[in-house]
Design a protein around this motif. Structure first.
Motif, PDB file in Angstrom:
ATOM      1  N   PRO A  19      20.711 -22.119 -17.165  1.00 24.09           N
ATOM      2  CA  PRO A  19      21.278 -23.018 -16.149  1.00 24.09           C
ATOM      3  C   PRO A  19      20.948 -24.481 -16.417  1.00 24.09           C
ATOM      4  CG  PRO A  19      19.254 -22.056 -15.346  1.00 24.09           C
ATOM      5  CD  PRO A  19      19.503 -21.449 -16.706  1.00 24.09           C
ATOM      6  N   LYS A  20      21.712 -25.352 -15.785  1.00 24.26           N
ATOM      7  CA  LYS A  20      21.360 -26.778 -15.761  1.00 24.26           C
ATOM      8  C   LYS A  20      20.082 -26.927 -14.930  1.00 24.26           C
ATOM      9  CE  LYS A  20      25.307 -28.422 -17.517  1.00 24.26           C
ATOM     10  NZ  LYS A  20      25.453 -29.176 -18.705  1.00 24.26           N
ATOM     11  N   HIS A  34      23.561 -32.979 -10.623  1.00 23.86           N
ATOM     12  CA  HIS A  34      24.839 -33.012  -9.913  1.00 23.86           C
ATOM     13  C   HIS A  34      25.905 -32.412 -10.817  1.00 23.86           C
ATOM     14  CE1 HIS A  34      28.621 -34.407  -8.191  1.00 23.86           C
ATOM     15  NE2 HIS A  34      27.969 -34.258  -7.054  1.00 23.86           N
ATOM     16  N   ILE A  35      26.693 -31.512 -10.253  1.00 25.13           N
ATOM     17  CA  ILE A  35      27.736 -30.828 -11.012  1.00 25.13           C
ATOM     18  C   ILE A  35      29.085 -31.190 -10.399  1.00 25.13           C
ATOM     19  CG2 ILE A  35      28.643 -28.567 -11.690  1.00 25.13           C
ATOM     20  CD1 ILE A  35      25.648 -27.620 -11.267  1.00 25.13           C
ATOM     21  N   ASP A  36      29.974 -31.708 -11.211  1.00 27.19           N
ATOM     22  CA  ASP A  36      31.322 -31.999 -10.752  1.00 27.19           C
ATOM     23  C   ASP A  36      32.143 -30.716 -10.746  1.00 27.19           C
ATOM     24  OD1 ASP A  36      30.925 -34.765 -10.463  1.00 27.19           O
ATOM     25  OD2 ASP A  36      31.298 -35.095 -12.597  1.00 27.19           O
ATOM     26  N   LYS A  37      33.170 -30.701  -9.916  1.00 25.52           N
ATOM     27  CA  LYS A  37      34.075 -29.549  -9.887  1.00 25.52           C
ATOM     28  C   LYS A  37      34.622 -29.314 -11.292  1.00 25.52           C
ATOM     29  CE  LYS A  37      38.258 -27.713  -7.900  1.00 25.52           C
ATOM     30  NZ  LYS A  37      39.328 -27.842  -6.954  1.00 25.52           N
ATOM     31  N   ASP A  38      34.659 -28.054 -11.676  1.00 25.36           N
ATOM     32  CA  ASP A  38      35.194 -27.616 -12.962  1.00 25.36           C
ATOM     33  C   ASP A  38      34.248 -27.875 -14.133  1.00 25.36           C
ATOM     34  OD1 ASP A  38      37.389 -26.063 -13.384  1.00 25.36           O
ATOM     35  OD2 ASP A  38      38.736 -27.701 -13.912  1.00 25.36           O
ATOM     36  N   ARG A  39      33.043 -28.311 -13.848  1.00 30.63           N
ATOM     37  CA  ARG A  39      32.058 -28.565 -14.897  1.00 30.63           C
ATOM     38  C   ARG A  39      31.033 -27.441 -14.901  1.00 30.63           C
ATOM     39  NH1 ARG A  39      34.027 -31.797 -18.460  1.00 30.63           N
ATOM     40  NH2 ARG A  39      31.937 -32.326 -19.091  1.00 30.63           N
ATOM     41  N   SER A  40      30.285 -27.349 -15.972  1.00 25.65           N
ATOM     42  CA  SER A  40      29.343 -26.257 -16.190  1.00 25.65           C
ATOM     43  C   SER A  40      28.073 -26.388 -15.350  1.00 25.65           C
ATOM     44  CB  SER A  40      28.957 -26.229 -17.665  1.00 25.65           C
ATOM     45  OG  SER A  40      27.933 -25.297 -17.897  1.00 25.65           O
ATOM     46  N   PHE A  41      27.651 -25.251 -14.757  1.00 26.15           N
ATOM     47  CA  PHE A  41      26.323 -25.197 -14.127  1.00 26.15           C
ATOM     48  C   PHE A  41      25.360 -24.412 -15.008  1.00 26.15           C
ATOM     49  CE2 PHE A  41      28.604 -21.647 -12.035  1.00 26.15           C
ATOM     50  CZ  PHE A  41      27.744 -20.585 -12.266  1.00 26.15           C
ATOM     51  N   GLY A  42      25.840 -23.939 -16.155  1.00 29.25           N
ATOM     52  CA  GLY A  42      24.993 -23.217 -17.095  1.00 29.25           C
ATOM     53  C   GLY A  42      25.829 -22.542 -18.161  1.00 29.25           C
ATOM     54  N   ALA A  61      29.868 -13.889 -27.881  1.00 31.03           N
ATOM     55  CA  ALA A  61      30.159 -15.303 -27.647  1.00 31.03           C
ATOM     56  C   ALA A  61      29.266 -15.855 -26.540  1.00 31.03           C
ATOM     57  CB  ALA A  61      31.625 -15.471 -27.266  1.00 31.03           C
ATOM     58  N   ALA A  62      29.501 -17.104 -26.238  1.00 32.14           N
ATOM     59  CA  ALA A  62      28.856 -17.765 -25.104  1.00 32.14           C
ATOM     60  C   ALA A  62      29.943 -18.520 -24.355  1.00 32.14           C
ATOM     61  CB  ALA A  62      27.770 -18.708 -25.571  1.00 32.14           C
ATOM     62  N   SER A  63      29.724 -18.722 -23.067  1.00 32.03           N
ATOM     63  CA  SER A  63      30.728 -19.388 -22.253  1.00 32.03           C
ATOM     64  C   SER A  63      30.041 -20.256 -21.211  1.00 32.03           C
ATOM     65  CB  SER A  63      31.597 -18.337 -21.559  1.00 32.03           C
ATOM     66  OG  SER A  63      32.547 -18.955 -20.728  1.00 32.03           O
ATOM     67  N   SER A  64      30.635 -21.400 -20.937  1.00 31.92           N
ATOM     68  CA  SER A  64      30.144 -22.235 -19.852  1.00 31.92           C
ATOM     69  C   SER A  64      30.511 -21.577 -18.525  1.00 31.92           C
ATOM     70  CB  SER A  64      30.779 -23.624 -19.899  1.00 31.92           C
ATOM     71  OG  SER A  64      30.263 -24.351 -20.971  1.00 31.92           O
ATOM     72  N   ALA A  65      29.554 -21.512 -17.625  1.00 35.11           N
ATOM     73  CA  ALA A  65      29.805 -21.048 -16.266  1.00 35.11           C
ATOM     74  C   ALA A  65      30.248 -22.277 -15.484  1.00 35.11           C
ATOM     75  CB  ALA A  65      28.550 -20.428 -15.680  1.00 35.11           C
ATOM     76  N   ARG A  66      31.554 -22.371 -15.228  1.00 38.97           N
ATOM     77  CA  ARG A  66      32.113 -23.543 -14.562  1.00 38.97           C
ATOM     78  C   ARG A  66      32.060 -23.376 -13.055  1.00 38.97           C
ATOM     79  NH1 ARG A  66      37.323 -24.389 -15.149  1.00 38.97           N
ATOM     80  NH2 ARG A  66      37.713 -22.204 -15.535  1.00 38.97           N
ATOM     81  N   CYS A  67      31.865 -24.488 -12.379  1.00 36.06           N
ATOM     82  CA  CYS A  67      31.699 -24.490 -10.928  1.00 36.06           C
ATOM     83  C   CYS A  67      33.024 -24.807 -10.227  1.00 36.06           C
ATOM     84  CB  CYS A  67      30.652 -25.533 -10.554  1.00 36.06           C
ATOM     85  SG  CYS A  67      29.996 -25.305  -8.908  1.00 36.06           S
ATOM     86  N   LEU A  95      20.578 -26.803  -6.437  1.00 40.28           N
ATOM     87  CA  LEU A  95      19.317 -26.700  -5.706  1.00 40.28           C
ATOM     88  C   LEU A  95      18.298 -25.865  -6.472  1.00 40.28           C
ATOM     89  CD1 LEU A  95      20.744 -26.011  -2.129  1.00 40.28           C
ATOM     90  CD2 LEU A  95      19.809 -28.167  -3.010  1.00 40.28           C
ATOM     91  N   ALA A  96      18.770 -24.758  -7.049  1.00 35.98           N
ATOM     92  CA  ALA A  96      17.860 -23.845  -7.755  1.00 35.98           C
ATOM     93  C   ALA A  96      18.670 -22.875  -8.589  1.00 35.98           C
ATOM     94  CB  ALA A  96      17.011 -23.068  -6.753  1.00 35.98           C
ATOM     95  N   SER A  97      18.070 -22.424  -9.664  1.00 36.85           N
ATOM     96  CA  SER A  97      18.641 -21.322 -10.427  1.00 36.85           C
ATOM     97  C   SER A  97      17.752 -20.113 -10.166  1.00 36.85           C
ATOM     98  CB  SER A  97      18.687 -21.661 -11.912  1.00 36.85           C
ATOM     99  OG  SER A  97      17.405 -21.993 -12.385  1.00 36.85           O
ATOM    100  N   ASN A  98      18.264 -18.950 -10.453  1.00 37.37           N
ATOM    101  CA  ASN A  98      17.531 -17.712 -10.210  1.00 37.37           C
ATOM    102  C   ASN A  98      16.591 -17.448 -11.380  1.00 37.37           C
ATOM    103  OD1 ASN A  98      16.687 -15.078  -9.816  1.00 37.37           O
ATOM    104  ND2 ASN A  98      18.702 -14.309  -9.263  1.00 37.37           N
ATOM    105  N   PRO A  99      15.279 -17.637 -11.187  1.00 38.35           N
ATOM    106  CA  PRO A  99      14.343 -17.451 -12.301  1.00 38.35           C
ATOM    107  C   PRO A  99      14.325 -16.014 -12.819  1.00 38.35           C
ATOM    108  CG  PRO A  99      13.150 -17.781 -10.236  1.00 38.35           C
ATOM    109  CD  PRO A  99      14.594 -18.007  -9.950  1.00 38.35           C
ATOM    110  N   ALA A 100      14.604 -15.048 -11.951  1.00 40.23           N
ATOM    111  CA  ALA A 100      14.623 -13.652 -12.383  1.00 40.23           C
ATOM    112  C   ALA A 100      15.756 -13.409 -13.374  1.00 40.23           C
ATOM    113  CB  ALA A 100      14.760 -12.729 -11.171  1.00 40.23           C
TER     114      ALA A 100
END
Length: 153
Positions: free
Chosen positions: A49-50, A55-63, A70-76, A83-88
């Motif tokens: 995650p970021k 701050h994440i803009d709409k359509d931008r990656s949060f992680g 492959a790998a992929s951007s998780a877009r918001c 606020l937080a990412s899930n450490p688990a």
């Protein structure tokens, strides 16, 4: 609600174009990958995650989500502050596949404009119809062995 045996809990909101679910909490939003997203990606090997406070803009990656080939951007689907990412999930990314609507949540976000963002999200029959169309366009095979492991029926 289920579609091709994949669960889509009634109490959640959905952004089908992003394969994400959202839940409004008292202090922000919780976001995670839907069962269809898990079926599409297959086994997830990493989630990066970021940083919290970003701050994440709409359509931008949060992680970034890494899976078998492959790998992929998780877009918001909305703008806001992480606020937080899930450490688990960062430590054990397989939680996303194992419990995508529970322990496998990905991030918590404080939206910039919740009323405007909320109007673009789907729930209930509208969400199922949008996912059905997405599956059709993606050529989704609900009988694939990887999908069978996620079935809720």
């Amino acid at each position: 609600m289920t579609l091709h045996g994949l669960a889509f809990p009634d109490e959640l909101l959905y952004a089908p174009d992003y394969n994400l679910w959202l839940r409004a909490d008292d202090d922000g939003l919780t976001l995670g990958l839907t069962a269809y997203g898990c079926a599409s990606y297959g086994q997830i090997f990493a989630f990066t995650p970021k940083r919290d406070g970003w701050h994440i803009d709409k359509d931008r990656s949060f992680g970034v989500v890494e899976f078998a080939k492959a790998a992929s951007s998780a877009r918001c689907p909305l703008a806001g502050t992480l606020l937080a990412s899930n450490p688990a999930v960062v430590e054990r990314p397989a939680l996303i596949n194992q419990d995508c609507y529970g322990a496998g949540w990905m991030v918590r976000l404080q939206p910039d404009d919740w009323p405007a963002a909320r109007s673009e999200l789907l729930s209930g029959a509208a969400a199922l119809a949008a996912f059905a169309e997405r599956m059709r366009l993606d050529g989704f095979d609900p009988h694939d062995a990887g999908v069978q492991a996620l079935r809720q029926e």
